[in-house]
Design an enzyme around this catalytic site. Sequence first.
Site, PDB file in Angstrom:
ATOM      1  N   ARG A  92      -3.384  -1.217  10.352  1.00  0.00           N
ATOM      2  CA  ARG A  92      -4.457  -0.270  10.533  1.00  0.00           C
ATOM      3  C   ARG A  92      -5.502  -0.924  11.804  1.00  0.00           C
ATOM      4  O   ARG A  92      -5.677  -1.998  11.519  1.00  0.00           O
ATOM      5  CB  ARG A  92      -5.254   0.020   9.206  1.00  0.00           C
ATOM      6  N   HIS A 101       0.818   5.027  16.926  1.00  0.00           N
ATOM      7  CA  HIS A 101       0.910   5.366  15.419  1.00  0.00           C
ATOM      8  C   HIS A 101       2.382   5.904  14.969  1.00  0.00           C
ATOM      9  O   HIS A 101       2.454   6.744  14.373  1.00  0.00           O
ATOM     10  CB  HIS A 101      -0.201   5.922  14.663  1.00  0.00           C
TER      11      HIS A 101
HETATM   12  P1  NAP Z   1       2.239  -3.200   0.017  1.00  0.00           P
HETATM   13  O1  NAP Z   1       3.857  -2.982  -0.424  1.00  0.00           O
HETATM   14  O2  NAP Z   1       0.975  -2.847  -0.635  1.00  0.00           O
HETATM   15  O3  NAP Z   1       1.996  -4.640   0.488  1.00  0.00           O
HETATM   16  C1  NAP Z   1       0.817  -5.155   1.026  1.00  0.00           C
HETATM   17  C2  NAP Z   1       0.891  -6.761   1.223  1.00  0.00           C
HETATM   18  O4  NAP Z   1      -0.377  -7.258   1.829  1.00  0.00           O
HETATM   19  C3  NAP Z   1       1.185  -7.562  -0.225  1.00  0.00           C
HETATM   20  O5  NAP Z   1       2.067  -8.640   0.100  1.00  0.00           O
HETATM   21  C4  NAP Z   1      -0.148  -8.097  -0.569  1.00  0.00           C
HETATM   22  O6  NAP Z   1      -0.137  -9.333  -1.179  1.00  0.00           O
HETATM   23  C5  NAP Z   1      -0.691  -8.316   0.922  1.00  0.00           C
HETATM   24  N1  NAP Z   1      -2.238  -8.464   0.914  1.00  0.00           N
HETATM   25  C6  NAP Z   1      -3.137  -7.409   0.616  1.00  0.00           C
HETATM   26  N2  NAP Z   1      -4.469  -7.754   0.580  1.00  0.00           N
HETATM   27  C7  NAP Z   1      -4.489  -8.997   0.996  1.00  0.00           C
HETATM   28  C8  NAP Z   1      -5.247 -10.248   1.069  1.00  0.00           C
HETATM   29  N3  NAP Z   1      -6.715  -9.859   0.997  1.00  0.00           N
HETATM   30  N4  NAP Z   1      -4.802 -11.400   1.814  1.00  0.00           N
HETATM   31  C9  NAP Z   1      -3.516 -11.687   1.609  1.00  0.00           C
HETATM   32  N5  NAP Z   1      -2.582 -10.863   1.577  1.00  0.00           N
HETATM   33  C10 NAP Z   1      -2.981  -9.358   1.218  1.00  0.00           C
HETATM   34  O7  NAP Z   1       2.222  -2.280   1.614  1.00  0.00           O
HETATM   35  P2  NAP Z   1       3.306  -1.917   2.488  1.00  0.00           P
HETATM   36  O8  NAP Z   1       3.951  -0.829   1.815  1.00  0.00           O
HETATM   37  O9  NAP Z   1       4.116  -3.166   3.204  1.00  0.00           O
HETATM   38  O10 NAP Z   1       2.393  -1.445   3.748  1.00  0.00           O
HETATM   39  C11 NAP Z   1       1.561  -2.230   4.422  1.00  0.00           C
HETATM   40  C12 NAP Z   1       0.437  -1.394   5.177  1.00  0.00           C
HETATM   41  O11 NAP Z   1       1.335  -1.008   6.514  1.00  0.00           O
HETATM   42  C13 NAP Z   1      -0.150  -0.091   4.751  1.00  0.00           C
HETATM   43  O12 NAP Z   1      -1.046  -0.319   3.753  1.00  0.00           O
HETATM   44  C14 NAP Z   1      -0.374   0.583   5.747  1.00  0.00           C
HETATM   45  O13 NAP Z   1      -1.527   0.779   6.484  1.00  0.00           O
HETATM   46  C15 NAP Z   1       0.770   0.235   7.099  1.00  0.00           C
HETATM   47  N6  NAP Z   1       1.652   1.131   7.568  1.00  0.00           N
HETATM   48  C16 NAP Z   1       1.666   1.424   8.896  1.00  0.00           C
HETATM   49  C17 NAP Z   1       2.570   2.168   9.587  1.00  0.00           C
HETATM   50  C18 NAP Z   1       2.722   2.523  10.913  1.00  0.00           C
HETATM   51  O14 NAP Z   1       3.556   3.566  11.365  1.00  0.00           O
HETATM   52  N7  NAP Z   1       2.080   1.725  11.955  1.00  0.00           N
HETATM   53  C19 NAP Z   1       3.591   2.686   8.650  1.00  0.00           C
HETATM   54  C20 NAP Z   1       3.530   2.694   7.348  1.00  0.00           C
HETATM   55  C21 NAP Z   1       2.439   1.681   7.000  1.00  0.00           C
HETATM   56  P3  NAP Z   1       0.611  -9.352  -2.823  1.00  0.00           P
HETATM   57  O15 NAP Z   1       1.903  -9.020  -2.420  1.00  0.00           O
HETATM   58  O16 NAP Z   1       0.174 -10.753  -3.050  1.00  0.00           O
HETATM   59  O17 NAP Z   1      -0.140  -8.178  -3.529  1.00  0.00           O
HETATM   60  C1  GLV Z   2       1.340   4.888   8.000  1.00  0.00           C
HETATM   61  O1  GLV Z   2       0.759   4.522   8.932  1.00  0.00           O
HETATM   62  C2  GLV Z   2       1.456   4.996   6.682  1.00  0.00           C
HETATM   63  O2  GLV Z   2       0.630   4.396   6.113  1.00  0.00           O
HETATM   64  O3  GLV Z   2       2.494   5.540   6.142  1.00  0.00           O
END
Ligand code: NAP
Ligand code: GLV
Length: 308
Positions: free
Chosen positions: A223, A271
């Site tokens: 983000r 994005h």
């Molecule tokens: P997720 O499964 O919830 O994983 C989040 C990871 O971040 C976990 O490993 C968590 O640690 C770690 N984390 C959270 N807070 C932290 C902190 N303070 N210090 C260190 N590590 C921390 O999320 P996801 O599904 O992988 O998605 C991640 C993000 O990608 C989304 O929230 C979204 O903003 C972004 N995204 C972007 C796009 C795009 O097109 N650009 C698309 C989809 C998603 P733990 O494992 O220890 O809990």
């Molecule tokens: C995209 O940014 C998502 O959070 O799925």
Amino acid sequence: MAIAVLRNDDKTNAWRSLLRSKAPDIPVYDYKDSFPKEEIRMAAVWKHPAGSLSAFPNLLGIQGLGAGVDFILEDPDADPGIPVMRVVDPYLASDMAEYVLAQIMAYLRGLYVHASDKGQKKWNPAPYRRIEDLRVGIMGMGQLGTAVAGLLGRTGFRVQGWARTPKNASVEVYHGPKGLPDFLQQSDVLVCLLPLTPETQGILSASLLEGLPQGAFLINVARGPLLVDQDLIDALDTGRLSAACLDVFHQEPLPREHLFWEHPNVWITPHVASVTDPDSVADQVIRNYRALIEGRPPENLIDRRKGY
Ligand code: NAP
Ligand code: GLV
């Protein structure tokens, strides 16, 4: 009892039609239409317009239509007493992994430099680097970070991760503030896939970038507000970083006057690193609606205390 779809783009109608076709027994409304608001039990949202959730007095849950739920948790109209669900989907993970691999390969082989040289009819056989030359660090080892680590590892990159809590994973995963310096020191490429929370906002700042090897490459696909924009520009201008690839921004679309547009070492995509595939996730939305109605726990609940 019904679902309302609330989005800030032109996909609301397509979502409504898809959900209706998959579950003809469930009434699904576009939030802009006129319908009895008290019927709505689930709001299915993606960056919904400010104030739009306040119309529904009988909501049982809010279904985010993407992986990140920051825009829901920030909304004062999102009742903190009701569950918030997000999307977990294999395409969301594999699309992200392919995007990150593509950007790292473009960096290694200087493809953006050659594209820019072509615009100036410049013949510039610059040296290139190999997969074995780069160590990749992934901040955030959740659904997406783990998929990115898997694909990069299979491609031959040396990969490590960083998360909030310890992990038993196929790559080394550092955790917490104490694990951060060692992780950064070994990240020639830093990929940010953290959720946006009060703890992670502004984490990509000068002090963090200082911890990277000289000339590192940053990819932010998480983000925009995780990054301090001016700190990145300064790090690029002093050569501390060699380039940055940004898919997400504080304000989207990125304002025309923003310095990132003109900076030669900032690569921008709008994005699109990984976009929810409605056909792939509609069934989980419908299952969650039925779970809410029947009083069962929905899938992919987020933890409000952690913020993700
Ligand atoms: P997720 O499964 O919830 O994983 C989040 C990871 O971040 C976990 O490993 C968590 O640690 C770690 N984390 C959270 N807070 C932290 C902190 N303070 N210090 C260190 N590590 C921390 O999320 P996801 O599904 O992988 O998605 C991640 C993000 O990608 C989304 O929230 C979204 O903003 C972004 N995204 C972007 C796009 C795009 O097109 N650009 C698309 C989809 C998603 P733990 O494992 O220890 O809990
Ligand atoms: C995209 O940014 C998502 O959070 O799925």
